[in-house]
Each structure stands twice: as structure tokens, then as C-alpha cells.
Motif scaffolding. Structure first.
Motif, mmCIF file in Angstrom:
data_model
loop_
_atom_site.group_PDB
_atom_site.id
_atom_site.type_symbol
_atom_site.label_atom_id
_atom_site.label_comp_id
_atom_site.label_asym_id
_atom_site.label_seq_id
_atom_site.Cartn_x
_atom_site.Cartn_y
_atom_site.Cartn_z
ATOM 1 N N LYS A 1 9.271 -8.425 0.100
ATOM 2 C CA LYS A 1 8.571 -7.546 -1.361
ATOM 3 C C LYS A 1 7.938 -6.840 -0.267
ATOM 4 O O LYS A 1 7.264 -6.135 0.464
ATOM 5 C CB LYS A 1 8.138 -8.209 -2.234
ATOM 6 N N HIS A 2 7.892 -5.084 -0.925
ATOM 7 C CA HIS A 2 7.938 -4.056 -0.858
ATOM 8 C C HIS A 2 7.375 -3.207 -1.515
ATOM 9 O O HIS A 2 8.286 -2.854 -2.579
ATOM 10 C CB HIS A 2 8.978 -3.061 -0.174
ATOM 11 N N VAL A 3 6.104 -2.992 -2.055
ATOM 12 C CA VAL A 3 5.252 -2.888 -3.547
ATOM 13 C C VAL A 3 4.759 -1.201 -2.810
ATOM 14 O O VAL A 3 3.921 -1.461 -2.160
ATOM 15 C CB VAL A 3 4.770 -3.495 -3.683
ATOM 16 N N THR A 4 5.226 -0.424 -3.085
ATOM 17 C CA THR A 4 4.331 1.088 -3.007
ATOM 18 C C THR A 4 3.872 1.594 -4.885
ATOM 19 O O THR A 4 4.329 1.495 -5.653
ATOM 20 C CB THR A 4 5.401 2.400 -2.878
ATOM 21 N N ILE A 5 2.612 1.530 -4.582
ATOM 22 C CA ILE A 5 2.319 2.626 -5.585
ATOM 23 C C ILE A 5 1.856 4.276 -5.802
ATOM 24 O O ILE A 5 2.065 4.429 -5.472
ATOM 25 C CB ILE A 5 0.528 2.000 -6.012
ATOM 26 N N GLY A 6 2.847 4.189 -7.033
ATOM 27 C CA GLY A 6 3.123 6.547 -6.602
ATOM 28 C C GLY A 6 4.310 5.989 -6.593
ATOM 29 O O GLY A 6 5.165 5.340 -5.659
ATOM 30 N N THR A 7 5.613 6.567 -7.013
ATOM 31 C CA THR A 7 6.846 7.172 -6.843
ATOM 32 C C THR A 7 7.028 8.246 -7.309
ATOM 33 O O THR A 7 6.990 8.948 -8.365
ATOM 34 C CB THR A 7 7.622 5.873 -7.524
ATOM 35 N N LYS A 8 7.584 9.541 -6.211
ATOM 36 C CA LYS A 8 7.818 10.927 -6.938
ATOM 37 C C LYS A 8 6.894 11.298 -7.395
ATOM 38 O O LYS A 8 5.589 11.301 -6.561
ATOM 39 C CB LYS A 8 8.601 10.991 -8.018
ATOM 40 N N ASP A 9 6.149 12.241 -8.224
ATOM 41 C CA ASP A 9 5.031 12.604 -9.032
ATOM 42 C C ASP A 9 4.666 11.498 -10.129
ATOM 43 O O ASP A 9 3.593 11.726 -11.347
ATOM 44 C CB ASP A 9 5.532 13.762 -9.264
ATOM 45 N N MET A 10 5.004 10.466 -9.786
ATOM 46 C CA MET A 10 4.575 9.524 -11.159
ATOM 47 C C MET A 10 3.312 8.128 -10.391
ATOM 48 O O MET A 10 3.652 7.689 -9.770
ATOM 49 C CB MET A 10 5.657 8.683 -11.580
ATOM 50 N N ALA A 11 2.344 9.418 -9.977
ATOM 51 C CA ALA A 11 1.244 8.435 -10.336
ATOM 52 C C ALA A 11 1.189 6.958 -10.521
ATOM 53 O O ALA A 11 0.951 5.612 -9.926
ATOM 54 C CB ALA A 11 -0.286 8.654 -9.663
#
Length: 300
Positions: free
Chosen positions: A145-155
Motif C-alpha cells: 500500500k501507498h497512502v498519501t494524506i491530501g491529493t491535488k488541493d483536497m487536504a
């Protein structure tokens, strides 16, 4: 002898620990995601604005992934060949997972893990009267898994990419990939689905079962909500399914999931099966807003 001992110590020290956390600012608060050694690096906690979104109890109730397959010589029954990220049913509420953490990286707002999944049932155990068909506790199936908090400008949107690796040497005609499931406190008792054609929410029953639209669970006052959306839905041949919901009232926990299926009478091919998911948190209004934006951004 001394040199051999030193090498062993160094090797042991290099083993990954499952205890980690990532965080990122989202408006007036931080989103914090925590993994534990107890769960072999599976996600134990997700908090935002002081609220816990995950009901992590045994080794099944997490924010995690699992698969169900059939070994083609057997009919398909749920859980009888069920590699599970966080561990086995018999691990229960104990401090150790039967799954094996192979890799973990946590830095800033990003988490990466690779886990060799244990079977949910141990050999000899049964689920709903059906015996386990696995012969070992630890499977050869991997979940990365690769989890990232925040994507584009959607925090307040968490990008959650998963890859299941089906090993060579197993013959399956059916694979059901629970790309992501979230077990949540029962306070999130209002269930909704987002209908893209209408660009609006509809109340939905507590099920149990699946349907084709993204799911949102909310507290009754709408102050806290979590949604699940995947641009990879639906699976071919399963266009009216994909998002499930349950209310296990006796256990005081609710569950959503995002499921993909592969059926091939010639045999499910070994190798990687990857799926992108987005987990959304905030108020019901905020989650609905971001889900609408995600859908617009990911239209076919």
C-alpha cells in the motif's frame, strides 16, 4: 563466533517495525494515521478533529485490505482462502500478528508498506460451517500500500493505492479483492451513497450488501463523516456492485468496503492487481463536496 553473532544482531536490528505514523494539516486540524507492530503495519487508527474513525479491535477491524480466492478445485466460500493484511482470526485481540511485515516507510504525509498476508482461518478452522482450504497460516500473497494524506488541493482526501500480488503455483478461477475496508465506531450510523448522475447524496439502508455507488458513513448530526471512492470501479461483469456496507450492532461496529472481482475459468493470472482508492473525511457536507470533485476529475 563473535563475527557471526554481530551479523545476527545487525540483521535483527534491520527488521522493520510496524509502529509508525504520518500526518498532514487539513484546515483546522491534522489528519493522523497510525500503524502498529501488533497488526504487522496495517492501519490501526485514523483521527481528524479529535475523532477516531477506526474501530480497531481484533485483527480484522482496521482500515486494511484482504482477498478471497477459491483454489479452482473447491467451490468459492467466503473466508476459506482469505489472505488478510492485519492477521488471522485466531490472533484475536492479542499483541502479535500472523502476517509478516516486509517493508515500511513513513515520512511526512506518506506511508508505504509491503506485507505478506496471513490467512484469516488457520488450517482446520471453519467459517459458516465451511472448512479452511489453506494448509498454512502464512500465505504467499503480498499486499503493498501507498497512502498519501491530501491529493491535488483536497487536504481532507487520502489517496490509498493498493497492489495485491497473486503468487505463481496457485490455480484460482475466482479472485475477490477487498481493495479497502474500514471498520468504524457505531456512532457513524447514517449511511449514504453518492449518485454521480444526480450529483447528490441519497440515504441508503444499512444493508448488508453491495451496490454500485460510492458510500459515505456519517454521525447523525453530520459533523463527522467518512467516504470511500475508487475511479477503478466497477469490475467488468459486476457493474451493479463494488461498494458494500454493514452494521454489526451486536459488536457496535459498522463496516464499508470497496471490492473488485476477477473471474476466469482458464485461471486467474498470477501477478499484480492494483487499485486506487480515495478515503474522504470531514463533515458530511465536506465529504460530499470532495467526492463530487473526485468524480468530476476521474470521469471516463
Amino acid at each position: 563466533m563473535m563475527m557471526h553473532f554481530v551479523c545476527l544482531v545487525a540483521s535483527f536490528a534491520a527488521a522493520p517495525t510496524g509502529n509508525a505514523s504520518i500526518r498532514a494539516k487539513a484546515g483546522d486540524s491534522d489528519i493522523i494515521i497510525t500503524t502498529t507492530q501488533r497488526l504487522a503495519g496495517a492501519i490501526h487508527s485514523l483521527t481528524f478533529r479529535g475523532v477516531e474513525y477506526i474501530n480497531s479491535t481484533d485483527h480484522g477491524r482496521q482500515l486494511q485490505s484482504a482477498s478471497n480466492l477459491n483454489l479452482a478445485t473447491h467451490p468459492y466460500h467466503s473466508e476459506t482462502f482469505n489472505p488478510t493484511e492485519a492477521g488471522s482470526r485466531s490472533d484475536h485481540i492479542g499483541p502479535i500478528s500472523s502476517s509478516k511485515l516486509l517493508k515500511l516507510e513513513a515520512k511526512g504525509n506518506e506511508l508505504k508498506t509491503t506485507i505478506q498476508m496471513a490467512f484469516w482461518l488457520r488450517p482446520g478452522e471453519k467459517s459458516e460451517g465451511h472448512p479452511a482450504i489453506n494448509k498454512t497460516v502464512l500465505s504467499d500473497h503480498l499486499i503493498a500500500k501507498h497512502v498519501t494524506i491530501g491529493t491535488k488541493d483536497m487536504a481532507q482526501v487520502i489517496q490509498y493505492d493498493v497492489t495485491f500480488t497473486v503468487p505463481k503455483g496457485e490455480h484460482h478461477t475466482w479472485a475477490q479483492f477487498e481493495a479497502l475496508t474500514g471498520y468504524m465506531p457505531q456512532a457513524f450510523s447514517k449511511f449514504y451513497r453518492y449518485v454521480p448522475a444526480k450529483k447528490e447524496l441519497e440515504p441508503i439502508s444499512e444493508g448488508p450488501g453491495e451496490q454500485q455507488h460510492p458510500i459515505i458513513f456519517s454521525t447523525p448530526d453530520g459533523r463527522h463523516a467518512m467516504g470511500i471512492y475508487s475511479p477503478d470501479q466497477p469490475s467488468k461483469g459486476f457493474e451493479h456492485a463494488g461498494y458494500g456496507r454493514w452494521n454489526f450492532k451486536e459488536h457496535r461496529v459498522v463496516k464499508w468496503n470497496c471490492v473488485f472481482r476477477v473471474k476466469d475459468n482458464e485461471g486467474v493470472k498470477p501477478g499484480d492487481y492494483s487499485y486506487r482508492n480515495f478515503v474522504l473525511v470531514g463533515t458530511l457536507e465536506e465529504v460530499t463536496r470532495d467526492m463530487s470533485r473526485l468524480h468530476e476529475m476521474n470521469k471516463p
